[in-house]
Structures are given as C-alpha cells and as structure tokens.
Design a protein around this motif. Structure first.
Motif, PDB file in Angstrom:
ATOM      1  N   PHE A   5       0.856  -1.180   0.000  1.00 26.53           N
ATOM      2  CA  PHE A   5       0.000   0.000   0.000  1.00 26.53           C
ATOM      3  C   PHE A   5       0.895   1.233   0.000  1.00 26.53           C
ATOM      4  N   PHE A   6       0.313   2.385  -0.306  1.00 29.65           N
ATOM      5  CA  PHE A   6       1.084   3.621  -0.287  1.00 29.65           C
ATOM      6  C   PHE A   6       1.412   4.017   1.157  1.00 29.65           C
ATOM      7  N   ARG A   7       2.461   4.833   1.302  1.00 30.07           N
ATOM      8  CA  ARG A   7       2.796   5.339   2.625  1.00 30.07           C
ATOM      9  C   ARG A   7       1.584   6.065   3.190  1.00 30.07           C
ATOM     10  N   PRO A   8       1.154   5.708   4.401  1.00 33.08           N
ATOM     11  CA  PRO A   8      -0.026   6.342   4.976  1.00 33.08           C
ATOM     12  C   PRO A   8       0.155   7.851   5.108  1.00 33.08           C
ATOM     13  N   SER A   9      -0.832   8.608   4.669  1.00 40.66           N
ATOM     14  CA  SER A   9      -0.754  10.063   4.755  1.00 40.66           C
ATOM     15  C   SER A   9      -0.778  10.540   6.201  1.00 40.66           C
ATOM     16  N   THR A  10      -1.293   9.692   7.104  1.00 37.10           N
ATOM     17  CA  THR A  10      -1.373  10.066   8.519  1.00 37.10           C
ATOM     18  C   THR A  10      -0.079   9.788   9.280  1.00 37.10           C
ATOM     19  N   LEU A  11       0.887   9.131   8.632  1.00 34.72           N
ATOM     20  CA  LEU A  11       2.158   8.876   9.309  1.00 34.72           C
ATOM     21  C   LEU A  11       2.944  10.179   9.383  1.00 34.72           C
ATOM     22  N   PRO A  12       3.369  10.594  10.580  1.00 30.76           N
ATOM     23  CA  PRO A  12       4.082  11.871  10.710  1.00 30.76           C
ATOM     24  C   PRO A  12       5.362  11.905   9.880  1.00 30.76           C
ATOM     25  N   SER A  13       5.781  13.083   9.476  1.00 29.88           N
ATOM     26  CA  SER A  13       7.052  13.227   8.767  1.00 29.88           C
ATOM     27  C   SER A  13       8.187  12.820   9.697  1.00 29.88           C
ATOM     28  N   GLY A  14       9.261  12.357   9.125  1.00 30.86           N
ATOM     29  CA  GLY A  14      10.401  11.916   9.924  1.00 30.86           C
ATOM     30  C   GLY A  14      10.365  10.447  10.264  1.00 30.86           C
ATOM     31  N   PHE A  15       9.335   9.742   9.743  1.00 33.74           N
ATOM     32  CA  PHE A  15       9.212   8.307  10.010  1.00 33.74           C
ATOM     33  C   PHE A  15       8.985   7.553   8.702  1.00 33.74           C
ATOM     34  N   THR A  16       9.452   6.322   8.664  1.00 36.96           N
ATOM     35  CA  THR A  16       9.199   5.457   7.522  1.00 36.96           C
ATOM     36  C   THR A  16       8.426   4.228   7.981  1.00 36.96           C
ATOM     37  N   MET A  17       7.656   3.654   7.060  1.00 37.28           N
ATOM     38  CA  MET A  17       6.947   2.413   7.342  1.00 37.28           C
ATOM     39  C   MET A  17       7.354   1.372   6.298  1.00 37.28           C
ATOM     40  N   THR A  18       7.777   0.215   6.765  1.00 34.78           N
ATOM     41  CA  THR A  18       8.180  -0.874   5.884  1.00 34.78           C
ATOM     42  C   THR A  18       7.758  -2.204   6.504  1.00 34.78           C
ATOM     43  N   ARG A  19       7.970  -3.269   5.784  1.00 34.54           N
ATOM     44  CA  ARG A  19       7.761  -4.603   6.337  1.00 34.54           C
ATOM     45  C   ARG A  19       8.889  -4.945   7.304  1.00 34.54           C
ATOM     46  N   CYS A  20       8.570  -5.743   8.291  1.00 34.46           N
ATOM     47  CA  CYS A  20       9.604  -6.251   9.198  1.00 34.46           C
ATOM     48  C   CYS A  20      10.362  -7.381   8.508  1.00 34.46           C
ATOM     49  N   THR A  21      11.625  -7.570   8.894  1.00 32.14           N
ATOM     50  CA  THR A  21      12.449  -8.671   8.405  1.00 32.14           C
ATOM     51  C   THR A  21      13.135  -9.324   9.604  1.00 32.14           C
ATOM     52  N   PRO A  22      13.740 -10.505   9.414  1.00 32.46           N
ATOM     53  CA  PRO A  22      14.435 -11.151  10.529  1.00 32.46           C
ATOM     54  C   PRO A  22      15.525 -10.291  11.152  1.00 32.46           C
ATOM     55  N   ALA A  23      16.072  -9.348  10.404  1.00 32.39           N
ATOM     56  CA  ALA A  23      17.099  -8.462  10.953  1.00 32.39           C
ATOM     57  C   ALA A  23      16.523  -7.538  12.027  1.00 32.39           C
ATOM     58  N   ASP A  24      15.207  -7.470  12.107  1.00 27.56           N
ATOM     59  CA  ASP A  24      14.547  -6.580  13.062  1.00 27.56           C
ATOM     60  C   ASP A  24      14.205  -7.256  14.388  1.00 27.56           C
ATOM     61  N   VAL A  25      14.513  -8.526  14.539  1.00 30.43           N
ATOM     62  CA  VAL A  25      14.067  -9.265  15.727  1.00 30.43           C
ATOM     63  C   VAL A  25      14.475  -8.577  17.019  1.00 30.43           C
ATOM     64  N   GLN A  26      15.734  -8.167  17.131  1.00 29.13           N
ATOM     65  CA  GLN A  26      16.193  -7.522  18.360  1.00 29.13           C
ATOM     66  C   GLN A  26      15.447  -6.213  18.609  1.00 29.13           C
ATOM     67  N   GLY A  27      15.305  -5.415  17.566  1.00 25.59           N
ATOM     68  CA  GLY A  27      14.614  -4.146  17.717  1.00 25.59           C
ATOM     69  C   GLY A  27      13.150  -4.324  18.053  1.00 25.59           C
ATOM     70  N   MET A  28      12.516  -5.316  17.444  1.00 28.97           N
ATOM     71  CA  MET A  28      11.109  -5.590  17.738  1.00 28.97           C
ATOM     72  C   MET A  28      10.932  -6.081  19.166  1.00 28.97           C
ATOM     73  N   THR A  29      11.863  -6.919  19.614  1.00 36.60           N
ATOM     74  CA  THR A  29      11.792  -7.419  20.988  1.00 36.60           C
ATOM     75  C   THR A  29      11.970  -6.281  21.980  1.00 36.60           C
ATOM     76  N   GLU A  30      12.874  -5.369  21.670  1.00 35.35           N
ATOM     77  CA  GLU A  30      13.095  -4.223  22.557  1.00 35.35           C
ATOM     78  C   GLU A  30      11.835  -3.365  22.650  1.00 35.35           C
ATOM     79  N   VAL A  31      11.177  -3.116  21.496  1.00 33.58           N
ATOM     80  CA  VAL A  31       9.942  -2.330  21.512  1.00 33.58           C
ATOM     81  C   VAL A  31       8.875  -3.058  22.322  1.00 33.58           C
ATOM     82  N   TRP A  32       8.769  -4.378  22.123  1.00 31.43           N
ATOM     83  CA  TRP A  32       7.803  -5.175  22.894  1.00 31.43           C
ATOM     84  C   TRP A  32       8.088  -5.039  24.386  1.00 31.43           C
ATOM     85  N   TYR A  33       9.369  -5.177  24.754  1.00 40.07           N
ATOM     86  CA  TYR A  33       9.760  -5.124  26.161  1.00 40.07           C
ATOM     87  C   TYR A  33       9.412  -3.763  26.767  1.00 40.07           C
TER      88      TYR A  33
END
Length: 248
Positions: A5-33
């Motif tokens: 889908f297109f980048r959401p117009s409601t997403l604030p500037s200064g941020f990106t939205m992408t799919r998660c990948t296995p390289a994100d596991v540590q970062g995702m776990t930290e956000v969860w924690y």
C-alpha cells in the motif's frame, strides 16, 4: 521491503513504514519489552508471567519464528533520525485476502528468504460494516510452551480462554491484529493508528472484517478506528493472589 500500500498520509514526517524482516528481531523485541514494561508491568495482564529475562527470551523466540509463518504479516515504523524501530504490528490475515501479497516474503529458520507465499492474505468489513474486537489468534503461543519461571497453569488458562474466544467469533475468517506495540515516548503522534489504518484500508476494499482482543488501555484507540466491543473475556487470577479478574 515493498509495502502493499502507499505510505499512509497520517504517518508523521520523519518516520518510515516498511515490512519487518528477521534483521529486526532484536529491535522488535526491545519495543515489545519497553511497551509492556511501560503499559502492563504489574498490571492485570501479566499475572502468569515469569521473570523479565525469561519473558524477553520467550518473546524474542516467538518473534523470530513468525518470519517463517506464511500466515503472518508484520509492519514497522522507524524514526529516521536515529534508525530505531518505534512501533510494529503483527497481523494474521485470512486465506482469501489478496491485498497484502505484494512484497511479502517467507524466511527460513536462519533468516534467509525462501520466496513469496502467494496464499498469504488478510480481513475488515468495509466502511459500511463494523469491525469486531474481542479475540486474538493465539494458538501459536503454545508452540514454544510457557516461558521459563511462569505459572504454567495460568499460562494455559490464559491462552485457552483466548483460543476459545477466537473459535466463538470465527477469527480465522477475519483479519486478526495480534500485536501492536509502540514505544511510550512516541505515543500520541498517530503512529499506531497509521500502522493500523494502512492495513485496514486494504481489508475494507476487499470487504473483509477485522478482529482483535483489546486491553483497557488500547480499547479507546480501536474504537476510534471503527472497532466495536462484541464480547468480554475474564481471567480468574485468584491463584496468583488477586481478588479481581483480568478482563479483555
């Protein structure tokens, strides 16, 4: 990773939205924690938990395993200024949804892509319909068993209750939001709702309904997105020393 889908117009500037990948596991776990420690530590929803270190390891393993699951789609928001993941969402789409196929990749156990899965898809009822809040596709939580040091009886009761609610409301036929985590310091910027709206818009176009379980904290935002409360699930916490039940 390409978004379906297109980048959401409601997403604030200064941020990106992408799919998660296995390289994100540590970062995702930290956000969860950070999310759960800020929002739910010592709350009604953590009564079956084990030690924090065990919960971290358990959640990290669960997050890693999801990348080999062709029925799971995950998206993240990153702060461009520091490169950190600040929010992510996990969806379990129903087989008939086709709108999330573009850019979807399944990975093997070591994090290598094994190709797209054309049978993976999502669900919401359209703008005219009502989304249903009340259940989470959580049978996968059993795959690793309970976290070390947790109350295994209460763990089983917790997820048995959720699985039972899923079956009652036929969650497998709907788009199911199973996780939405945002760092507390980024709350109030519309990041979580942008993560949700982008996927829900796809589901709306396919006239698919969406389903989730809501905590007391999250329920107000979900209502703003069009969800309705259709049921209540209570967990007896007496064994954990609490007089009142936990409610979803």
């Amino acid at each position: 990773m390409a978004l379906p889908f297109f980048r959401p117009s409601t997403l604030p500037s200064g941020f990106t939205m992408t799919r998660c990948t296995p390289a994100d596991v540590q970062g995702m776990t930290e956000v969860w924690y950070v999310f759960y420690m800020d929002a739910f530590a010592n709350s009604e929803y953590t009564y079956w938990w084990g030690p924090i270190s065990a919960m971290w390891s358990w959640s990290e393993a669960r997050i890693r395993r999801r990348f080999s699951d062709p029925s799971t789609q995950q998206f993240k928001v990153v702060d461009i200024a520091n490169g950190a993941i600040v929010a992510w969402a996990k969806w379990d789409p129903p087989p008939r949804m086709i709108g999330l196929e573009r850019g979807f990749v399944v990975y093997d156990e070591v994090g290598e892509p094994v190709g797209p899965d054309i049978n993976t898809n999502v669900g919401s009822q359209g703008e005219e319909g009502k989304r249903k809040a009340g259940g989470e596709a959580s049978t996968k939580s059993y795959a690793l068993g309970p976290p070390e040091g947790s109350n295994t009886v209460l763990f089983k009761q917790f997820f048995d209750g959720i699985v039972g609610m899923e079956k009652k409301h036929q969650a497998g036929e709907k788009l199911v939001l199973t996780h939405l985590c945002t760092r507390h310091s980024y709350h109030g910027r519309g990041i979580g709702s942008a993560l949700m709206r982008s996927v829900l818009d796809v589901a709306d176009r396919e006239e698919l309904s969406s389903y989730l379980e809501a905590t007391r904290v999250g329920a107000p935002m979900y209502r703003k997105l069009g969800y309705e409360v259709v049921d209540t699930l209570e967990f007896d916490r007496a064994e954990a020393g609490f007089d009142t039940p936990a409610t979803l």
